[in-house]
Scaffold this active site. Structure first.
Site, PDB file in Angstrom:
ATOM      1  N   GLU A   1       0.847  -1.199   0.000  1.00 47.77           N
ATOM      2  CA  GLU A   1       0.000   0.000   0.000  1.00 47.77           C
ATOM      3  C   GLU A   1       0.882   1.247   0.000  1.00 47.77           C
ATOM      4  OE1 GLU A   1      -2.422   1.605  -0.763  1.00 47.77           O
ATOM      5  OE2 GLU A   1      -4.088   1.314   0.621  1.00 47.77           O
ATOM      6  N   ASP A   2       0.346   2.339  -0.486  1.00 47.89           N
ATOM      7  CA  ASP A   2       1.118   3.586  -0.484  1.00 47.89           C
ATOM      8  C   ASP A   2       1.153   4.222   0.901  1.00 47.89           C
ATOM      9  OD1 ASP A   2      -1.607   4.227  -0.573  1.00 47.89           O
ATOM     10  OD2 ASP A   2      -1.431   5.641  -2.233  1.00 47.89           O
TER      11      ASP A   2
ATOM     12  N   ASP B   1      -3.568   5.711   6.520  1.00 45.83           N
ATOM     13  CA  ASP B   1      -4.004   6.986   7.088  1.00 45.83           C
ATOM     14  C   ASP B   1      -4.968   6.676   8.233  1.00 45.83           C
ATOM     15  OD1 ASP B   1      -4.336   9.824   7.128  1.00 45.83           O
ATOM     16  OD2 ASP B   1      -6.053   9.691   5.796  1.00 45.83           O
ATOM     17  N   THR B   2      -6.262   6.676   8.006  1.00 43.49           N
ATOM     18  CA  THR B   2      -7.193   6.305   9.076  1.00 43.49           C
ATOM     19  C   THR B   2      -7.114   4.809   9.387  1.00 43.49           C
ATOM     20  OG1 THR B   2      -9.003   5.806   7.563  1.00 43.49           O
ATOM     21  CG2 THR B   2      -8.829   8.085   8.350  1.00 43.49           C
ATOM     22  N   GLY B   3      -6.681   4.011   8.399  1.00 38.95           N
ATOM     23  CA  GLY B   3      -6.614   2.564   8.562  1.00 38.95           C
ATOM     24  C   GLY B   3      -7.863   1.860   8.044  1.00 38.95           C
TER      25      GLY B   3
ATOM     26  N   THR C   1      -9.274   1.657   4.978  1.00 40.81           N
ATOM     27  CA  THR C   1      -9.141   0.877   3.739  1.00 40.81           C
ATOM     28  C   THR C   1      -8.519  -0.486   4.021  1.00 40.81           C
ATOM     29  OG1 THR C   1      -8.739   2.935   2.544  1.00 40.81           O
ATOM     30  CG2 THR C   1      -8.195   0.904   1.388  1.00 40.81           C
TER      31      THR C   1
ATOM     32  N   ASP D   1      -1.064  10.861  -4.847  1.00 40.58           N
ATOM     33  CA  ASP D   1      -1.591  11.946  -5.678  1.00 40.58           C
ATOM     34  C   ASP D   1      -2.354  12.993  -4.873  1.00 40.58           C
ATOM     35  OD1 ASP D   1      -3.846  10.139  -5.111  1.00 40.58           O
ATOM     36  OD2 ASP D   1      -4.956  11.416  -6.500  1.00 40.58           O
TER      37      ASP D   1
ATOM     38  N   ARG E   1       1.829  12.006  -8.885  1.00 41.61           N
ATOM     39  CA  ARG E   1       2.251  10.631  -8.556  1.00 41.61           C
ATOM     40  C   ARG E   1       3.681  10.366  -8.985  1.00 41.61           C
ATOM     41  NH1 ARG E   1      -2.277   7.698  -6.966  1.00 41.61           N
ATOM     42  NH2 ARG E   1      -4.227   8.201  -8.026  1.00 41.61           N
TER      43      ARG E   1
END
Ligand code: IMP
Ligand code: MG
Length: 175
Positions: A98-99, A102-104, A106, A158, A164
């Site tokens: 994964e890139d 953040d919140t977790g 996804t 992005d 990107r």
């Protein structure tokens, strides 16, 4: 909308590559057989292509595209699979690439979905991690860099589909 500009470089291309090589070495040491790398489109493409070349194992690629972000800035509470895997992962050692976490949200939803498919193992590798933003607890097995709560672009990430291809990680002003 205000124009956005990259205002600061957080990590240079050289710093990123050095860290990605370290991750590749660690992954090489932790596995023995085949590894299926699942790249999450589109943000992980640059990271996956660099990382995979430092993993000295039998590596296969597969990709998924999921969305949880509507307009590039606000998390929504539904995981939508836009493109699914083209392979069966049952019995396989699987590593999600994964890139950014953040919140977790996804990754926690994706992990639940992929566990239903009975892989032998399922781990997560992310290039970047924003621990201060976490709302859903998630174990991340390999982390390139912890970063502060700023909107970042480059190295695959992005803002409205732009930036990107920047080889470094930058902070965007005006988001
Ligand atoms: P989550 O909040 O952990 O579910 O992260 C969802 C997705 O938001 C990530 O996979 C990225 O595509 C995107 N994202 C989160 N933070 C940033 C950022 O700082 N820059 C660019 N994309 C981001
Ligand atoms: Mg993403």
């Amino acid at each position: 909308m205000k124009d956005v500009n990259v205002s600061k470089v957080l990590f240079s291309q050289e710093e990123i590559i050095k860290r990605v090589k370290e991750l590749g070495d660690k992954i090489t040491a932790d596995y023995d057989g085949q590894i299926i790398l699942i790249g999450i489109l589109k943000g992980s493409v640059i990271f996956l292509s660099d990382l995979s070349r430092y993993i000295k194992r039998d590596v296969r690629f597969s990709f998924m595209e999921v969305s949880t972000y509507g307009d590039g800035s606000v998390s929504q509470n539904v995981l939508n699979i836009k493109k699914d895997l083209d392979i069966d992962i049952s019995g396989a050692d699987v590593l999600i690439v994964e890139d950014i976490v953040d919140t977790g949200f996804t990754l926690s939803e994706l992990k639940k979905e992929l566990l239903k498919r009975n892989p032998k193992s399922l781990k997560i590798c992310t290039a970047f991690n924003k621990p201060s933003r976490r709302t859903v607890p998630i174990d991340v097995d390999y982390i390139g860099f912890d970063i502060p709560d700023e909107f970042i672009v480059g190295y695959g990430l992005d803002y409205a589909q732009k930036y990107r291809n920047l080889p470094y990680l930058g902070v965007v002003e005006g988001v």
